[in-house]
Design a protein around this motif. Structure first.
Motif, PDB file in Angstrom:
ATOM      1  N   LYS A 194       0.882  -1.170   0.000  1.00 37.47           N
ATOM      2  CA  LYS A 194       0.000   0.000   0.000  1.00 37.47           C
ATOM      3  C   LYS A 194       0.921   1.221   0.000  1.00 37.47           C
ATOM      4  O   LYS A 194       1.102   1.890   1.012  1.00 37.47           O
ATOM      5  CB  LYS A 194      -0.964  -0.041   1.194  1.00 37.47           C
ATOM      6  CG  LYS A 194      -2.426   0.043   0.736  1.00 37.47           C
ATOM      7  CD  LYS A 194      -3.402  -0.172   1.868  1.00 37.47           C
ATOM      8  CE  LYS A 194      -4.735   0.454   1.564  1.00 37.47           C
ATOM      9  NZ  LYS A 194      -5.529  -0.275   0.560  1.00 37.47           N
ATOM     10  N   TYR A 199      -0.915   4.888  -6.216  1.00 38.59           N
ATOM     11  CA  TYR A 199      -2.196   5.566  -6.429  1.00 38.59           C
ATOM     12  C   TYR A 199      -2.017   6.751  -7.375  1.00 38.59           C
ATOM     13  O   TYR A 199      -2.879   7.012  -8.226  1.00 38.59           O
ATOM     14  CB  TYR A 199      -2.830   5.911  -5.075  1.00 38.59           C
ATOM     15  CG  TYR A 199      -2.962   4.610  -4.313  1.00 38.59           C
ATOM     16  CD1 TYR A 199      -4.066   3.788  -4.496  1.00 38.59           C
ATOM     17  CD2 TYR A 199      -1.900   4.100  -3.566  1.00 38.59           C
ATOM     18  CE1 TYR A 199      -4.124   2.536  -3.924  1.00 38.59           C
ATOM     19  CE2 TYR A 199      -1.941   2.846  -2.989  1.00 38.59           C
ATOM     20  CZ  TYR A 199      -3.057   2.066  -3.171  1.00 38.59           C
ATOM     21  OH  TYR A 199      -3.103   0.813  -2.624  1.00 38.59           O
ATOM     22  N   GLU A 227      -7.355  -6.366 -10.429  1.00 43.96           N
ATOM     23  CA  GLU A 227      -8.194  -5.746  -9.401  1.00 43.96           C
ATOM     24  C   GLU A 227      -9.196  -4.816 -10.078  1.00 43.96           C
ATOM     25  O   GLU A 227      -9.053  -4.494 -11.264  1.00 43.96           O
ATOM     26  CB  GLU A 227      -7.342  -4.912  -8.431  1.00 43.96           C
ATOM     27  CG  GLU A 227      -6.268  -5.703  -7.730  1.00 43.96           C
ATOM     28  CD  GLU A 227      -5.725  -4.991  -6.502  1.00 43.96           C
ATOM     29  OE1 GLU A 227      -6.525  -4.494  -5.686  1.00 43.96           O
ATOM     30  OE2 GLU A 227      -4.490  -4.937  -6.367  1.00 43.96           O
ATOM     31  N   VAL A 254      -7.618  -7.169   3.187  1.00 50.94           N
ATOM     32  CA  VAL A 254      -8.159  -7.808   4.393  1.00 50.94           C
ATOM     33  C   VAL A 254      -9.596  -8.269   4.101  1.00 50.94           C
ATOM     34  O   VAL A 254     -10.031  -9.336   4.534  1.00 50.94           O
ATOM     35  CB  VAL A 254      -8.120  -6.839   5.601  1.00 50.94           C
ATOM     36  CG1 VAL A 254      -8.738  -7.480   6.834  1.00 50.94           C
ATOM     37  CG2 VAL A 254      -6.684  -6.396   5.884  1.00 50.94           C
ATOM     38  N   THR A 255     -10.324  -7.468   3.315  1.00 48.57           N
ATOM     39  CA  THR A 255     -11.691  -7.854   2.958  1.00 48.57           C
ATOM     40  C   THR A 255     -11.664  -9.091   2.052  1.00 48.57           C
ATOM     41  O   THR A 255     -12.475 -10.003   2.218  1.00 48.57           O
ATOM     42  CB  THR A 255     -12.409  -6.688   2.251  1.00 48.57           C
ATOM     43  OG1 THR A 255     -12.066  -5.465   2.903  1.00 48.57           O
ATOM     44  CG2 THR A 255     -13.921  -6.873   2.284  1.00 48.57           C
ATOM     45  N   THR A 297     -12.145  -2.199   2.155  1.00 51.85           N
ATOM     46  CA  THR A 297     -12.629  -1.627   3.411  1.00 51.85           C
ATOM     47  C   THR A 297     -13.700  -0.551   3.188  1.00 51.85           C
ATOM     48  O   THR A 297     -14.675  -0.473   3.928  1.00 51.85           O
ATOM     49  CB  THR A 297     -11.437  -1.029   4.196  1.00 51.85           C
ATOM     50  OG1 THR A 297     -10.573  -2.101   4.533  1.00 51.85           O
ATOM     51  CG2 THR A 297     -11.889  -0.318   5.458  1.00 51.85           C
TER      52      THR A 297
HETATM   53  C1  PLP Z   1      -6.568  -1.103   0.097  1.00 51.73           C
HETATM   54  C2  PLP Z   1      -6.690  -1.788  -1.224  1.00 51.73           C
HETATM   55  C3  PLP Z   1      -7.504  -2.919  -1.420  1.00 51.73           C
HETATM   56  C4  PLP Z   1      -8.457  -3.436  -0.373  1.00 51.73           C
HETATM   57  O1  PLP Z   1      -7.837  -3.825   0.800  1.00 51.73           O
HETATM   58  P1  PLP Z   1      -8.721  -3.982   2.135  1.00 51.73           P
HETATM   59  O2  PLP Z   1      -7.715  -4.411   3.141  1.00 51.73           O
HETATM   60  O3  PLP Z   1      -9.738  -4.997   1.864  1.00 51.73           O
HETATM   61  O4  PLP Z   1      -9.302  -2.645   2.409  1.00 51.73           O
HETATM   62  C5  PLP Z   1      -7.462  -3.548  -2.653  1.00 51.73           C
HETATM   63  N1  PLP Z   1      -6.699  -3.084  -3.660  1.00 51.73           N
HETATM   64  C6  PLP Z   1      -5.920  -1.991  -3.522  1.00 51.73           C
HETATM   65  C7  PLP Z   1      -5.097  -1.557  -4.666  1.00 51.73           C
HETATM   66  C8  PLP Z   1      -5.904  -1.311  -2.299  1.00 51.73           C
HETATM   67  O5  PLP Z   1      -5.165  -0.219  -2.174  1.00 51.73           O
END
Ligand code: PLP
Length: 350
Positions: A194, A199, A227, A254-255, A297
């Motif tokens: 992350k 982004y 994704e 996490v989801t 999330t």
């Molecule tokens: C944060 C994110 C997710 C989802 O992650 P969670 O832990 O489920 O919130 C999926 N893909 C990307 C690129 C993300 O930044």
């Protein structure tokens, strides 16, 4: 380490819970802790939310060494404040740190810091249906030096923002543009971290999709599906549930993990494997593409109503939310908000 707490002398007026935008308003306090090579993390403190002073040579500005997390605190029907699998976010933060040559954090201590901060600002956790307190831990490189190398100093911070319901008008599936020009990540890159830079790199495709009238992008690596926007993606094809395997280019949500474990508990195993966009279109043409949804999330579950791949448009489940997607959404949000029992031990009360 002891967390020093300096309370605000000017508490802010809390916003109207029915009109919360995402991430625009912040609570009264924030957490900060510093790092220096040789010294480690030091001076953890909670202070009034406000600006921080940095030099224009701050290395994060120039080379983008920055990582973050996103999680939510929910108020349950009895007014208790609940976190959802927060230790998973701390674990992932360290995976991101490692990839970006940033120092590891003490996961247990940082979770304590989150709990202490949320507890102090607990009156800011909104209670209205669908609302939550969004928690944003992040780490930035703070050397005021332009030499291209990993910074030797960092700041770990946590800020909190009350957020509104993701679906104020009820859940509506969204139409997705399949991106074939830009890529988000490839194996060996930073897709599983992350990392803030990911982004910045993805915004151009999102802008292009919106210009074409779509809500979000489906990311491909070659022909392999990765994704949907910044969510993981699941497909139900002829009764089988499939999600792209974690190959280093995909963010381990996490989801995503919670959906896999939930479906397992319902005797509906999820197959984690490579899946091509051709396979999805072939399934759609054969009438076997039953459901598709994103997970993250922010939205928890976001059903996909249709895809546009180089002008080839398909509808999924007639553009309506699927039965399984709805059941997953109701169960996960029920567990997160303490409305239904949590058989997995995922919920942590503050
Ligand atoms: C944060 C994110 C997710 C989802 O992650 P969670 O832990 O489920 O919130 C999926 N893909 C990307 C690129 C993300 O930044």
């Amino acid at each position: 380490m002891e967390i020093r707490i300096e309370k605000t002398k000017n508490p802010k007026i809390k916003p109207d819970e029915d009109n919360l935008a995402f991430g625009k308003i912040f609570t009264d306090h924030m957490f900060i802790m510093d790092y220096e090579e040789g010294k480690g993390w030091y001076d953890p403190r909670i202070v009034p939310f406000g600006p921080i002073e940095v030099l224009p040579s701050l290395s994060t500005f120039h080379y983008g060494q920055a990582v973050f997390e996103g999680m939510k605190a929910y108020k349950n029907p009895d007014g208790k404040v609940l976190l959802f699998r927060p230790e998973e976010n701390m674990k992932r933060l360290n995976q991101s740190n490692e990839r970006m040559c940033m120092p590891p954090i003490d996961e247990e201590f940082c979770l304590e810091a989150i709990k202490t901060l949320v507890d102090l600002d607990r009156d800011w956790v909104p209670a209205a249906e669908g609302t939550a307190l969004y928690i944003r831990p992040f780490i930035i490189a703070t050397d005021p030096v332009l030499r291209l190398k990993p910074s030797s100093s960092y700041k770990f911070m946590i800020i909190l923002s009350p957020v509104g319901a993701y679906y104020p008008q009820g859940i509506n599936p969204v139409d997705i543009y399949v991106e074939t020009e830009y890529v988000r990540a490839v194996p060996g890159g930073t897709g599983y971290a992350k990392a803030s830079a990911n982004y910045a790199a993805s915004m151009i495709a999102q802008a292009k999709a919106e210009e074409k009238g779509y809500v979000q992008v489906l990311w491909l690596n070659g022909n392999y599906v990765q994704e949907v926007g910044s969510m993981n993606v699941f497909f139900k094809i002829a009764g089988e549930i499939i999600t792209p395997e974690l190959d280093g280019s995909i963010l381990p949500g996490v989801t995503r993990d919670s959906v896999i474990k939930l479906l397992q508990s319902w005797d509906l195993p999820v197959v984690e494997r490579k899946i091509t966009i051709d396979e999805i279109y072939e399934a759609a043409e054969a009438g076997q593409l039953e459901e598709a949804f994103g997970t993250g999330t922010a939205a928890v579950i976001s059903p996909v109503g249709g895809l546009d791949w180089q002008g080839r448009i398909i509808k999924i489940n007639e553009g309506k939310m699927g039965e399984l997607s709805a059941k997953i959404y109701d169960t996960l949000t029920g567990i997160q908000t303490g409305k239904i029992e949590d058989p997995f031990g995922w919920v942590v009360e503050i």
